[in-house]
Scaffold this motif. Structure first.
Motif, PDB file in Angstrom:
ATOM      1  N   UNK A 140       0.841  -1.198   0.000  1.00 29.61           N
ATOM      2  CA  UNK A 140       0.000   0.000   0.000  1.00 29.61           C
ATOM      3  C   UNK A 140       0.877   1.250   0.000  1.00 29.61           C
ATOM      4  N   UNK A 141       1.887   1.242   0.845  1.00 23.24           N
ATOM      5  CA  UNK A 141       2.780   2.395   0.952  1.00 23.24           C
ATOM      6  C   UNK A 141       3.519   2.632  -0.366  1.00 23.24           C
ATOM      7  N   UNK A 142       3.989   1.555  -0.962  1.00 25.40           N
ATOM      8  CA  UNK A 142       4.713   1.673  -2.235  1.00 25.40           C
ATOM      9  C   UNK A 142       3.817   2.261  -3.322  1.00 25.40           C
ATOM     10  N   UNK A 143       2.607   1.739  -3.420  1.00 30.36           N
ATOM     11  CA  UNK A 143       1.689   2.223  -4.448  1.00 30.36           C
ATOM     12  C   UNK A 143       1.263   3.670  -4.175  1.00 30.36           C
ATOM     13  N   UNK A 144       1.117   3.998  -2.907  1.00 30.96           N
ATOM     14  CA  UNK A 144       0.749   5.369  -2.545  1.00 30.96           C
ATOM     15  C   UNK A 144       1.843   6.350  -2.968  1.00 30.96           C
ATOM     16  N   UNK A 145       3.103   5.993  -2.707  1.00 34.19           N
ATOM     17  CA  UNK A 145       4.217   6.866  -3.076  1.00 34.19           C
ATOM     18  C   UNK A 145       4.290   7.033  -4.596  1.00 34.19           C
ATOM     19  N   UNK A 146       4.117   5.934  -5.327  1.00 32.86           N
ATOM     20  CA  UNK A 146       4.170   6.006  -6.791  1.00 32.86           C
ATOM     21  C   UNK A 146       3.040   6.890  -7.321  1.00 32.86           C
ATOM     22  N   UNK A 147       1.882   6.804  -6.683  1.00 37.41           N
ATOM     23  CA  UNK A 147       0.703   7.520  -7.185  1.00 37.41           C
ATOM     24  C   UNK A 147       0.865   9.035  -7.179  1.00 37.41           C
ATOM     25  N   UNK A 148       1.736   9.551  -6.336  1.00 35.48           N
ATOM     26  CA  UNK A 148       1.928  11.012  -6.268  1.00 35.48           C
ATOM     27  C   UNK A 148       3.296  11.438  -6.792  1.00 35.48           C
ATOM     28  N   UNK A 149       4.016  10.512  -7.413  1.00 36.04           N
ATOM     29  CA  UNK A 149       5.347  10.843  -7.920  1.00 36.04           C
ATOM     30  C   UNK A 149       5.284  11.830  -9.078  1.00 36.04           C
ATOM     31  N   UNK A 150       4.105  11.952  -9.707  1.00 35.70           N
ATOM     32  CA  UNK A 150       3.953  12.906 -10.805  1.00 35.70           C
ATOM     33  C   UNK A 150       3.422  14.245 -10.358  1.00 35.70           C
ATOM     34  N   UNK A 151       3.298  14.441  -9.057  1.00 40.06           N
ATOM     35  CA  UNK A 151       2.873  15.741  -8.542  1.00 40.06           C
ATOM     36  C   UNK A 151       1.470  15.785  -7.971  1.00 40.06           C
ATOM     37  N   UNK A 152       0.786  14.646  -7.912  1.00 40.14           N
ATOM     38  CA  UNK A 152      -0.560  14.626  -7.344  1.00 40.14           C
ATOM     39  C   UNK A 152      -0.542  14.660  -5.822  1.00 40.14           C
ATOM     40  N   UNK A 153      -1.744  14.684  -5.245  1.00 43.06           N
ATOM     41  CA  UNK A 153      -1.911  14.718  -3.790  1.00 43.06           C
ATOM     42  C   UNK A 153      -2.900  13.637  -3.381  1.00 43.06           C
ATOM     43  N   UNK A 154      -2.555  12.881  -2.344  1.00 39.17           N
ATOM     44  CA  UNK A 154      -3.501  11.896  -1.816  1.00 39.17           C
ATOM     45  C   UNK A 154      -4.555  12.647  -1.017  1.00 39.17           C
ATOM     46  N   UNK A 155      -5.786  12.592  -1.493  1.00 34.81           N
ATOM     47  CA  UNK A 155      -6.864  13.339  -0.844  1.00 34.81           C
ATOM     48  C   UNK A 155      -7.520  12.546   0.273  1.00 34.81           C
ATOM     49  N   UNK A 156      -7.528  11.219   0.144  1.00 37.12           N
ATOM     50  CA  UNK A 156      -8.160  10.408   1.194  1.00 37.12           C
ATOM     51  C   UNK A 156      -7.814   8.942   0.986  1.00 37.12           C
ATOM     52  N   UNK A 157      -7.893   8.198   2.083  1.00 30.18           N
ATOM     53  CA  UNK A 157      -7.851   6.739   2.017  1.00 30.18           C
ATOM     54  C   UNK A 157      -9.260   6.239   2.308  1.00 30.18           C
ATOM     55  N   UNK A 158      -9.809   5.477   1.391  1.00 29.11           N
ATOM     56  CA  UNK A 158     -11.128   4.876   1.556  1.00 29.11           C
ATOM     57  C   UNK A 158     -10.913   3.448   2.044  1.00 29.11           C
ATOM     58  N   UNK A 159     -11.477   3.128   3.197  1.00 32.97           N
ATOM     59  CA  UNK A 159     -11.171   1.871   3.884  1.00 32.97           C
ATOM     60  C   UNK A 159     -12.448   1.102   4.203  1.00 32.97           C
ATOM     61  N   UNK A 160     -12.508  -0.142   3.728  1.00 30.89           N
ATOM     62  CA  UNK A 160     -13.653  -1.014   4.027  1.00 30.89           C
ATOM     63  C   UNK A 160     -13.097  -2.388   4.370  1.00 30.89           C
ATOM     64  N   UNK A 161     -13.072  -2.685   5.657  1.00 31.59           N
ATOM     65  CA  UNK A 161     -12.480  -3.931   6.127  1.00 31.59           C
ATOM     66  C   UNK A 161     -13.014  -4.213   7.529  1.00 31.59           C
ATOM     67  N   UNK A 162     -12.963  -5.465   7.929  1.00 33.93           N
ATOM     68  CA  UNK A 162     -13.381  -5.807   9.281  1.00 33.93           C
ATOM     69  C   UNK A 162     -14.185  -7.087   9.363  1.00 33.93           C
ATOM     70  N   UNK A 163     -14.711  -7.531   8.235  1.00 33.77           N
ATOM     71  CA  UNK A 163     -15.533  -8.749   8.249  1.00 33.77           C
ATOM     72  C   UNK A 163     -14.761  -9.965   8.757  1.00 33.77           C
ATOM     73  N   UNK A 164     -13.478 -10.031   8.436  1.00 30.29           N
ATOM     74  CA  UNK A 164     -12.670 -11.176   8.865  1.00 30.29           C
ATOM     75  C   UNK A 164     -12.283 -11.105  10.337  1.00 30.29           C
ATOM     76  N   UNK A 165     -12.497  -9.953  10.969  1.00 31.26           N
ATOM     77  CA  UNK A 165     -12.185  -9.810  12.395  1.00 31.26           C
ATOM     78  C   UNK A 165     -13.391 -10.091  13.284  1.00 31.26           C
TER      79      UNK A 165
END
Length: 263
Positions: A140-165
């Motif tokens: 996730x961290x690697x893909x996040x860093x690559x995603x803004x390497x062209x000058x973009x900004x991460x506006x939010x992380x959308x998270x849907x998880x918990x069923x397995x817990x």
């Protein structure tokens, strides 16, 4: 080298520079990370291990909505968003495209430009699978860093998880603490202490401790964390995954939750 060769080389250089400039201008400026497990990856329209291929109008492709594929290249986003990420299962419609289309629909008021979606969700994962140091966290961290390497900004992380817990009581009880640490670790590693998290309160689970996990999710009181409740959205016959239209409705709810932060 003769003048003609030099002329050809110069022309090639100009063309390459022009191509690179055009490509750079087309890179996403507003990036959203999609993470969690199967309901984020999308199981809408999947039956007996096959996806129907039906794409609702709310999930249609748009040249202004891109996705970072598994090869770390941007392409026009299309369903299933997670087909090359959550490779262990068949992916279908998730909330990501409906989210992006709704945000783009309100682009004039939100000032959102080219949207970049970064699929990272993997079905069947527990919150402990996402702790700092794990493969999923690092990816996730690697893909996040690559995603803004062209000058973009991460506006939010959308998270849907918990069923397995929801299977083990101890996992459900530990959920809130682990989720808080996950959020703080990511903000630290992305050097963004105010990074917005829009999490989904689960509507279903693999075990009997759904209410415990929901309580943990709804009770997170960190700044810049919003919660969208999936309870009440229609489930498929497996009583675990959202239907196609439920995924659409969830995506729109996520978009509205994000848009309220811009006011």
């Amino acid at each position: 080298m003769n003048m003609m060769s030099m002329s050809k080389l110069s022309l090639l250089s100009v063309l390459l520079i022009a191509h690179c400039s055009t490509a750079a201008s087309d890179l996403p400026k507003d990036v959203f990370i999609l993470a969690g497990q199967s309901n984020m990856a999308g199981r809408g329209g999947v039956s007996s291990g096959k996806w129907s291929g039906d794409v609702p109008p709310e999930c249609k492709p748009d040249p202004s909505i891109l996705r970072l594929n598994a090869k770390l290249s941007w392409e026009v986003a299309h369903e299933p968003l997670h087909s090359d990420i959550d490779v262990g299962k068949t992916c279908g419609v998730g909330p990501g495209m409906a989210f992006a289309n709704e945000v783009r629909l309100r682009a004039n008021e939100s000032k959102i430009g080219v949207v970049g979606l970064v699929p990272c969700a993997v079905g069947g994962t527990k919150i402990s699978d996402w702790e700092k140091g794990t493969r999923l966290y690092s990816e996730l961290l690697r893909r996040a860093h690559v995603s803004v390497s062209g000058g973009g900004v991460i506006r939010a992380i959308l998270w849907y998880q918990g069923e397995s817990d929801t299977v083990k009581k101890e996992d459900a009880q530990a959920y809130q603490g682990k989720m808080k640490k996950f959020i703080m670790d990511l903000r630290s590693d992305l050097n963004n202490p105010s990074l917005l998290f829009v999490q989904v309160a689960i509507a279903s689970g693999e075990g009997r401790f759904v209410d415990s996990v929901r309580k943990a999710q709804l009770g997170i009181n960190l700044p810049f964390v919003k919660c969208v409740d999936a309870k009440g959205l229609r489930l498929k016959d497996d009583h675990l995954h959202l239907t196609t239209m439920s995924e659409v409705h969830l995506g729109i709810k996520l978009a509205h939750a994000f848009l309220t932060t811009l006011k």
